[in-house]
Design an enzyme around this catalytic site. Structure first.
Site, PDB file in Angstrom:
ATOM      1  N   ASN A   1      -1.786  -6.117  11.879  1.00 40.48           N
ATOM      2  CA  ASN A   1      -3.190  -6.282  12.274  1.00 40.48           C
ATOM      3  C   ASN A   1      -3.509  -7.744  12.582  1.00 40.48           C
ATOM      4  O   ASN A   1      -4.172  -8.045  13.581  1.00 40.48           O
ATOM      5  CB  ASN A   1      -4.108  -5.789  11.155  1.00 40.48           C
ATOM      6  CG  ASN A   1      -4.293  -4.277  11.198  1.00 40.48           C
ATOM      7  OD1 ASN A   1      -4.139  -3.658  12.253  1.00 40.48           O
ATOM      8  ND2 ASN A   1      -4.578  -3.675  10.062  1.00 40.48           N
TER       9      ASN A   1
ATOM     10  N   ASP B   1       4.742   4.027   2.732  1.00 40.10           N
ATOM     11  CA  ASP B   1       3.840   2.910   3.064  1.00 40.10           C
ATOM     12  C   ASP B   1       4.497   2.020   4.123  1.00 40.10           C
ATOM     13  O   ASP B   1       5.665   1.626   3.973  1.00 40.10           O
ATOM     14  CB  ASP B   1       3.571   2.111   1.781  1.00 40.10           C
ATOM     15  CG  ASP B   1       2.447   1.107   1.973  1.00 40.10           C
ATOM     16  OD1 ASP B   1       1.291   1.472   1.708  1.00 40.10           O
ATOM     17  OD2 ASP B   1       2.733  -0.033   2.397  1.00 40.10           O
TER      18      ASP B   1
ATOM     19  N   ASP C   1      -3.906   0.312  15.069  1.00 37.47           N
ATOM     20  CA  ASP C   1      -4.221   1.744  15.190  1.00 37.47           C
ATOM     21  C   ASP C   1      -3.119   2.481  15.955  1.00 37.47           C
ATOM     22  O   ASP C   1      -2.732   3.599  15.610  1.00 37.47           O
ATOM     23  CB  ASP C   1      -5.547   1.933  15.934  1.00 37.47           C
ATOM     24  CG  ASP C   1      -6.738   1.555  15.059  1.00 37.47           C
ATOM     25  OD1 ASP C   1      -6.536   1.315  13.846  1.00 37.47           O
ATOM     26  OD2 ASP C   1      -7.855   1.478  15.596  1.00 37.47           O
TER      27      ASP C   1
ATOM     28  N   HIS D   1      -6.267  -5.276  15.659  1.00 41.50           N
ATOM     29  CA  HIS D   1      -6.499  -3.975  15.016  1.00 41.50           C
ATOM     30  C   HIS D   1      -6.232  -2.795  15.947  1.00 41.50           C
ATOM     31  O   HIS D   1      -5.841  -1.715  15.494  1.00 41.50           O
ATOM     32  CB  HIS D   1      -7.926  -3.904  14.469  1.00 41.50           C
ATOM     33  CG  HIS D   1      -8.081  -4.696  13.212  1.00 41.50           C
ATOM     34  ND1 HIS D   1      -8.443  -6.033  13.215  1.00 41.50           N
ATOM     35  CD2 HIS D   1      -7.879  -4.371  11.914  1.00 41.50           C
ATOM     36  CE1 HIS D   1      -8.468  -6.470  11.977  1.00 41.50           C
ATOM     37  NE2 HIS D   1      -8.128  -5.482  11.153  1.00 41.50           N
TER      38      HIS D   1
ATOM     39  N   GLU E   1      -2.547   2.363   5.350  1.00 41.44           N
ATOM     40  CA  GLU E   1      -1.236   2.495   6.002  1.00 41.44           C
ATOM     41  C   GLU E   1      -0.284   3.301   5.121  1.00 41.44           C
ATOM     42  O   GLU E   1       0.925   3.199   5.214  1.00 41.44           O
ATOM     43  CB  GLU E   1      -0.645   1.106   6.304  1.00 41.44           C
ATOM     44  CG  GLU E   1      -0.201   0.289   5.098  1.00 41.44           C
ATOM     45  CD  GLU E   1      -1.313  -0.553   4.479  1.00 41.44           C
ATOM     46  OE1 GLU E   1      -2.489  -0.168   4.609  1.00 41.44           O
ATOM     47  OE2 GLU E   1      -0.999  -1.583   3.861  1.00 41.44           O
TER      48      GLU E   1
END
Lengths: 322, 97
Positions: A185, A177, A194, A190, A220
């Site tokens: 973010n 994780d 990505d 965002h 994530e």
């Protein structure tokens, strides 16, 4: 385009070969049906064929029948060439799997026109196969990272666990994780988030062996399945992944973003024949322990870890730990 | 191409004619049908339609097992191809010019 011609009669074979070569085809000429079937049934064999009806070893309809039995290979467009003109012969030829039928002696222009029909059908087949493969890829992969998607990585893990139990070897499950991804973010946007996920996927893939599996498990969160590996190797590989993720910031369109990853590792042979869901829960607990230990570290699940971490699990839902 | 086809014909046809003769003499309907079929294909490629039609009849007799008609029809066929070969030679000389 490669085309196979099969005719036992040398003059017809030569005439066909010359006509087709002049029309730009790459011609493979054989003199009996058995050779034709062998050529057409190979993986990269010609996809277009002109077959004489009456041939030694195997006749034209026999060749069509053999080729059509091989369903897994790509389509072969076959034209029967013969002097048989009776309606029942035409029906029998087409029933055997031929796509078209031409009587001898052939007219060169008609022959070329009919082959162009075949080329159109083969082109259509190519496009259909391409579309099917694209859909298959989309059904199994995560659209952002191109890693295996959640459904597929779980299926692969299930298969791998069955294999490892059967062969008495260990499989390592790494639940990974990204740390503080929500902050990425919120701070960088965002789009940058990505880009971080895509770069993370690349770093994960470059840190494992070609036959290991890497999937996007959730937002994530990533699941890595290391096949046939002993405990020491599993832990070392997890550490290697952690370092690969954290070694340098991810360069995004909005600037460099520092990243790190927490990993929970579980080795299947320590957990017997427990169901997949329970094993994942144990890996999740180990991941939670890594988060609780300050993040950017690896924690290995052990048979008594479940008891040890039971309190933590009860106090903080998984969604809140990130 | 015509020259090349004529050369193939001149090389292949005598073997095929011999095979057909032997099959006719042996009254072997399957071999008659096969050899007649091959001859028919070769002749049609050269637009030798009369000889092709004769040998097509012979092929048909072979398929129907009518051995009694073999000898007469083969004689007609031989006669026709006998006339054909000099014509082809003339064609070949023309093609070689």
């Amino acid at each position: 385009m490669r085309i196979l011609i099969a005719d036992d009669e040398a003059m017809s074979r030569r005439l066909l070969q010359k006509t087709l070569e002049r029309a730009g085809y790459e011609v493979i000429a054989v003199e009996n049906g058995r050779q034709a079937a062998n050529q057409l049934c190979t993986t990269n064999g010609p996809k277009l064929a002109l077959l004489d009806w009456v041939m030694p070893e195997l006749d034209g309809p026999g060749v069509c029948g053999e080729v059509r039995k091989r369903k897994e290979q790509s389509y072969v467009y076959m034209v029967l060439l013969t002097s048989k003109e009776a309606k029942e012969d035409v029906v029998a030829g087409l029933e055997s799997g031929a796509d078209d039928y031409l009587t001898k002696p052939f007219d060169a222009e008609e022959l070329k026109a009919r082959l162009r029909t075949g080329l159109r059908i083969l082109d259509l087949e190519d496009r259909l196969v391409e579309a099917r493969e694209e859909m298959r890829f989309k059904a199994m992969h995560d659209s952002l990272t191109s890693l295996w998607n959640r459904g597929m990585i779980l299926e692969l893990l299930g298969r791998e666990l069955s294999r490892s139990r059967r062969e008495h070897v260990s499989t390592a499950i790494l639940l990974c994780d990204l740390d503080h991804f929500k902050n990425v973010n919120d701070t960088f946007g965002h789009l940058a988030g990505d880009e971080v996920l895509r770069e993370t996927a690349k770093r994960l893939l470059s840190s494992v062996r070609s036959y290991d599996f890497v999937g996007r498990y959730g937002g994530e969160e990533f699941l890595v399945v290391l096949n046939n590996c002993d405990p020491a190797f599993g832990f070392a590989r997890a550490e290697q992944i952690r370092r690969a993720i954290a070694q340098r910031p991810v360069q995004t369109s909005t600037g460099p973003v520092p990243v790190s990853m927490s990993l929970g590792v579980l080795l299947s042979h320590e957990w017997g024949a427990r169901p997949l869901e329970e094993l994942l829960q144990e890996a999740d607990l180990a991941l939670y322990a890594a988060k609780a230990a300050g993040r950017n570290c690896v924690k290995v699940a052990s048979p008594n870890a479940a008891d040890r971490d039971a309190d933590l699990r009860a106090n903080e839902p998984a969604k809140q730990r990130r | 191409l015509l020259r090349e086809l004529l050369l193939v014909f001149k090389h292949e046809f005598p073997h095929n004619l011999l095979a057909l003769r032997e099959a006719v003499e042996a009254k072997d309907e399957n071999r008659v049908a096969t050899a007649a079929h091959t001859s028919k294909g070769m002749l049609l490629n050269l637009a030798a339609n009369r000889a092709a039609a004769t040998v097509a009849q012979l092929e048909q007799l072979g398929r129907q097992g009518e051995v009694a008609g073999f000898a007469a029809l083969f004689a007609t066929f031989e006669n026709e191809t006998g006339k054909l070969l000099p014509q082809l030679d003339a064609c070949m000389q023309e093609a070689c010019k």
